[in-house]
Design a protein around this motif. Structure first.
Motif, PDB file in Angstrom:
ATOM      1  N   LEU A  85     -13.224  21.865  -6.380  1.00  0.00           N
ATOM      2  CA  LEU A  85     -12.026  21.041  -6.320  1.00  0.00           C
ATOM      3  C   LEU A  85     -11.153  21.631  -5.215  1.00  0.00           C
ATOM      4  CD1 LEU A  85      -9.927  23.159  -7.808  1.00  0.00           C
ATOM      5  CD2 LEU A  85     -10.769  22.077  -9.858  1.00  0.00           C
ATOM      6  N   VAL A  86     -10.126  20.903  -4.829  1.00  0.00           N
ATOM      7  CA  VAL A  86      -9.216  21.426  -3.809  1.00  0.00           C
ATOM      8  C   VAL A  86      -7.982  21.941  -4.536  1.00  0.00           C
ATOM      9  CG1 VAL A  86      -7.944  20.920  -1.705  1.00  0.00           C
ATOM     10  CG2 VAL A  86     -10.067  19.707  -2.209  1.00  0.00           C
ATOM     11  N   SER A  87      -7.622  23.189  -4.261  1.00  0.00           N
ATOM     12  CA  SER A  87      -6.460  23.723  -4.960  1.00  0.00           C
ATOM     13  C   SER A  87      -5.696  24.676  -4.064  1.00  0.00           C
ATOM     14  CB  SER A  87      -6.905  24.435  -6.232  1.00  0.00           C
ATOM     15  OG  SER A  87      -7.786  25.473  -5.893  1.00  0.00           O
ATOM     16  N   GLU A  88      -4.424  24.798  -4.388  1.00  0.00           N
ATOM     17  CA  GLU A  88      -3.534  25.657  -3.614  1.00  0.00           C
ATOM     18  C   GLU A  88      -3.369  26.962  -4.361  1.00  0.00           C
ATOM     19  OE1 GLU A  88       0.291  23.880  -3.126  1.00  0.00           O
ATOM     20  OE2 GLU A  88       0.859  25.306  -1.565  1.00  0.00           O
ATOM     21  N   LEU A  89      -3.736  28.061  -3.736  1.00  0.00           N
ATOM     22  CA  LEU A  89      -3.639  29.366  -4.373  1.00  0.00           C
ATOM     23  C   LEU A  89      -2.170  29.792  -4.420  1.00  0.00           C
ATOM     24  CD1 LEU A  89      -5.198  31.711  -5.552  1.00  0.00           C
ATOM     25  CD2 LEU A  89      -5.503  32.616  -3.270  1.00  0.00           C
ATOM     26  N   VAL A 108      -5.043  20.316  -6.134  1.00  0.00           N
ATOM     27  CA  VAL A 108      -4.572  19.320  -5.172  1.00  0.00           C
ATOM     28  C   VAL A 108      -5.444  18.060  -5.249  1.00  0.00           C
ATOM     29  CG1 VAL A 108      -4.147  18.841  -2.735  1.00  0.00           C
ATOM     30  CG2 VAL A 108      -3.673  21.112  -3.653  1.00  0.00           C
ATOM     31  N   VAL A 109      -6.766  18.255  -5.271  1.00  0.00           N
ATOM     32  CA  VAL A 109      -7.685  17.136  -5.523  1.00  0.00           C
ATOM     33  C   VAL A 109      -8.548  17.549  -6.709  1.00  0.00           C
ATOM     34  CG1 VAL A 109      -9.522  15.680  -4.617  1.00  0.00           C
ATOM     35  CG2 VAL A 109      -7.748  16.530  -3.069  1.00  0.00           C
ATOM     36  N   GLY A 110      -8.553  16.727  -7.751  1.00  0.00           N
ATOM     37  CA  GLY A 110      -9.238  17.070  -8.987  1.00  0.00           C
ATOM     38  C   GLY A 110     -10.713  17.371  -8.804  1.00  0.00           C
TER      39      GLY A 110
END
Lengths: 339, 448
Positions: A85-89, A108-110
């Motif tokens: 998935l896309v995520s912000e650390l 950010v994107v599931g």
């Protein structure tokens, strides 16, 4: 499906399974898919390793954890690198597990990810306190298999219990075993002036005598109860064991003449490690157990399929269990409940 | 000698280290691996910086330093030309932002002890949307294609769980594309950051150093320590020297520590005095304070001049080793012998020896101590011993613990010219409340 709205009344939820492959992760996914995120910030972690693609013990397929946009997750760095998935650390926390440092991120994107959070109750508590600063409304903890400790009221206020054919392929035994755990979770809170005093004690076995004085039995835990040669119930109205409650202490009190006048107290249901037989004997002689803290059991989820392929009848199981525990019981996989 | 090995010297340095409030693990690591300073210029330069920090209120900076992480591994991977992953890029960004925040705080307060390199470029690289927050991911603005892929992924995800098989495959393909694009961006970023490895490493080291300085400054305040004068040629002098650990221990019992004054040069020094007169504490304080000065800590005295040495040897008579199979006497003698050899070789040593030859008979013991003082007679650093023997040597400086005064112990050191040791052992034994018959017989024997 009423329990989503009930979950939202609490700020912390843990999901625990009574055995491996009882559908705990499916239950978690079910909840995560349905939580309304427009007005609730949700953070998800687990105690110990969880969310593997395959069950580490039986090699059966396990559902992955699906996280939606806007959710927060805390997982070990090695699993973070493998996320899909896309995520912000956001933070590298000071907590560590065997898989590395625990990091926190916002989706950010599931997509799917492996969740493996702090590995002890203490670090889980620190995590829950630390994540509050991101304005989290609900923390969800995916409990470890047969480790009920993550459901301790000290960590989460509400819980969902998963049970299923993996625990027993005999419906009656399964209902019986589950019922006993539910009964322990439902033990009432001690109503006595000494409750605050007892809450502050960190170890050992203690008593409150009939005049209300605190008595230290000077043993480190209930496991060492045999070293005491005196009848500990004598003159007592409360016996409090901070650590684990075992059959040994329970039997000892059950044999005492004073059993009807004394209340046995434990911190919370996760400290109870007694067999059902011992508990029933204790109760039939007039004994009673109280807890200092209690978590709210919202619902029980069942998985009628055992890892060896044996399938119980879902409707019968749900009905029998519902009758026995007087709580909502759901088979999430079979019934796609509506919100 | 590293600070870590100096902690092994049993003089109370560990207590000072344990009470030091260093915020970051890299600060602690830096202190433990730091070498003892031995020249006046190094020590004075360091105290100049410590003094600068001490004069300012650095509480807020200390709080910031709690967030300092040791990213040496990440930086060395970056300098090897490796491609950093999200977590490592986050670490770099975090360090750069933290450093620029602390940099501003230092400028505001005019603190010059630490200079932090300008890292605005690094922040710029890792914060393309100029959000100025320390979180990180491969932002859409790095790559247009990435933005497009994510848009498509989102569109499929929005359809819920029951997506058709062809969509599922499309999603899998998009995920693969996404991974490739992200890798491409990370490669570019790592390439761009390569030029900043040196300033980033500098920043990490300087922040660790700042952490140590703030902790030492705070310790000076809490323990009432002083910043010493460093005198390379002149004598060492302490006014109101104390031992922080013993002082704290006494304070717990409601007692006060009696500070002492002492001065010494290259001539050997003997300290005589009653039992329980604090002679060993004096030796430990001297070792501790010398170490504190040479590792840039506050020193436990009101005022002091310190002459730096190359090595500190503290022999407190516990050299007995069951493992090595030597008796307490042999262990002690061998340890002192090692000190003599080093002094002979011209090494600048602070040698502190507690009651040499105490475990043997007084006749030979006295001779051994006198012999030792003759062998040493003059050294590059300093040579100080305590003893209960009557030492006749002329070429020594003598101190005497004032001793019992109206039943109260006076720990003050006074210079004396005669070697006669005080005869207070029985009085002190009596004050400990021991068996009265023992005392009675002892006194009778003494008078015969």
């Amino acid at each position: 499906m009423p329990f989503i709205s009930e979950i939202l009344q609490y700020d912390s939820l843990s999901i625990v399974g009574l055995e491996k492959n009882v559908g705990k992760t499916e239950c978690l996914n079910y909840i995560l898919r349905r939580l309304p995120l427009h007005n609730t910030r949700v953070a998800v972690t687990s105690i110990g390793i969880d969310g593997e693609n395959k069950d580490q013990v039986t090699s059966t397929k396990k559902p992955e954890i699906y996280l939606r946009e806007g959710m927060f997750l805390s997982t070990a760095e090695s699993h973070y690198r493998e996320r899909r998935l896309v995520s912000e650390l956001i933070e590298i926390t000071n907590e560590r597990s065997s898989l590395g440092r625990i990091v926190t991120a916002r989706v950010v994107v599931g997509g799917k990810a492996l969740i493996s959070g702090p590995s002890s109750g203490v670090s889980l508590r620190r995590w829950a306190a630390g994540i509050k600063r991101y304005g989290i409304d609900l923390t969800i903890i995916d409990g470890a298999i047969s480790r009920l400790s993550s459901a301790s009221p000290a960590i989460s206020k509400a819980m969902i219990l998963s049970t299923g054919a993996a625990l027993s392929s005999n419906i009656n035994t399964l209902v019986q075993k589950t019922k006993f755990v539910v009964e322990m979770i439902g033990l009432n809170i001690l109503e006595d002036d000494s409750r605050d005093t007892l809450c502050d004690i960190e170890a050992g076995v203690w008593g409150i005598d009939i005049e209300g004085n605190l008595v230290d039995f000077k043993i480190t835990s209930a496991l060492a109860i045999n070293t005491l040669k005196v009848d500990i119930t004598k003159g007592m109205k409360i016996i409090y064991t901070v650590g684990a409650l075992t059959d040994k202490l329970l039997n000892l009190i059950a044999e005492s003449k004073n059993i009807k006048n004394v209340t046995l107290v434990v911190k919370d249901f996760t400290k109870i490690f007694v067999s059902e037989t011992a508990y029933r004997t204790f109760c039939s002689r007039g004994g009673n157990i109280r807890v200092l803290q209690k978590s709210k059991l919202i619902a029980v989820c069942v998985n009628p399929t055992a890892p060896n392929g044996y399938v119980l009848d879902s409707d019968t199981l749900c009905r029998k269990l519902r009758e026995a525990i007087k709580l909502p019981v759901y088979d999430i996989v079979k019934n796609e409940y509506d919100i | 000698m590293t600070f870590k090995s100096a902690l092994e010297i049993d003089c109370g340095l560990r207590y000072m280290y344990d009470s030091l409030c260093i915020m970051s693990s890299c600060g602690r690591k830096m202190l433990l691996s730091s070498d003892m300073m031995t020249t006046k210029s190094d020590i004075e330069a360091y105290y100049g910086r410590l003094n600068d920090i001490y004069k300012h209120d650095c509480l807020k900076i200390a709080h910031k330093l709690m967030y300092l992480k040791d990213i040496h591994n990440t930086l060395s991977r970056l300098s090897d030309g490796s491609t950093l992953d999200d977590i490592e890029l986050f670490e770099v960004k975090h360090l750069a932002i933290l450093s620029s925040q602390i940099r501003n705080m230092l400028t505001e307060q005019n603190i010059e002890a630490i200079t932090l390199p300008q890292l605005d470029k690094v922040v710029e690289i890792l914060d393309p949307d100029k959000l100025n927050i320390p979180s990180f991911y491969i932002y859409d603005s790095y790559n247009e294609a990435l933005r497009e892929v994510r848009k498509q992924m989102k569109a499929i995800q929005a359809q819920g769980d029951d997506i058709a098989e062809d969509k599922r495959q499309e999603l899998a393909m998009l995920l693969q594309q996404h991974a490739d694009l992200e890798l491409q961006v990370r490669e570019q970023l790592s390439q761009q950051l390569l030029a900043y490895v040196a300033p980033l490493t500098d920043t990490l080291d300087n922040l660790s150093c700042l952490d140590i300085l703030i902790a030492k400054a705070e310790q000076i305040r809490q323990m009432n320590l002083c910043i010493p004068h460093i005198e390379e040629e002149k004598y060492t002098l302490y006014n109101n020297m104390f031992h922080p650990q013993v002082k704290a221990h006494l304070a717990e019992q409601g007692k006060a520590f009696m500070p002492v004054d002492i001065t010494y040069e290259h001539t050997p020094v003997t300290i005589i005095g009653a039992n329980m007169g604090g002679k060993s504490v004096v030796l430990k304080s001297l070792a501790l304070n010398q170490l504190l000065a040479q590792y840039g800590f506050g020193v436990a005295a009101d005022h002091c001049n310190i002459n730096p040495v190359e090595e500190i040897a503290l022999c407190i008579g516990d050299e007995q080793s069951i493992v090595k199979g030597v008796s307490s006497f042999a262990g002690e003698i061998l340890a002192i012998d090692a000190v003599i050899k080093k002094i002979r070789a011209g090494r600048k040593l602070l040698a502190l020896i507690d009651e040499p030859a105490r475990t043997t008979n007084p006749v030979e013991g006295t001779a051994l101590v006198e012999g030792l003082l003759e062998v040493i007679d003059h050294c590059n650093g300093a040579f100080i011993l305590t003893t209960h023997y009557n030492i006749e040597n002329s070429d020594v400086k003598r101190y005497r613990v004032k001793g019992l005064n109206n039943g109260q112990m006076d720990y003050t050191l006074e210079e004396t010219h005669c070697g006669d040791v005080p005869h207070e052992a029985i009085a002190i034994a009596e004050s400990l409340g021991i068996d009265s018959q023992w005392i009675e017989y002892t006194k009778k024997n003494l008078n015969n």
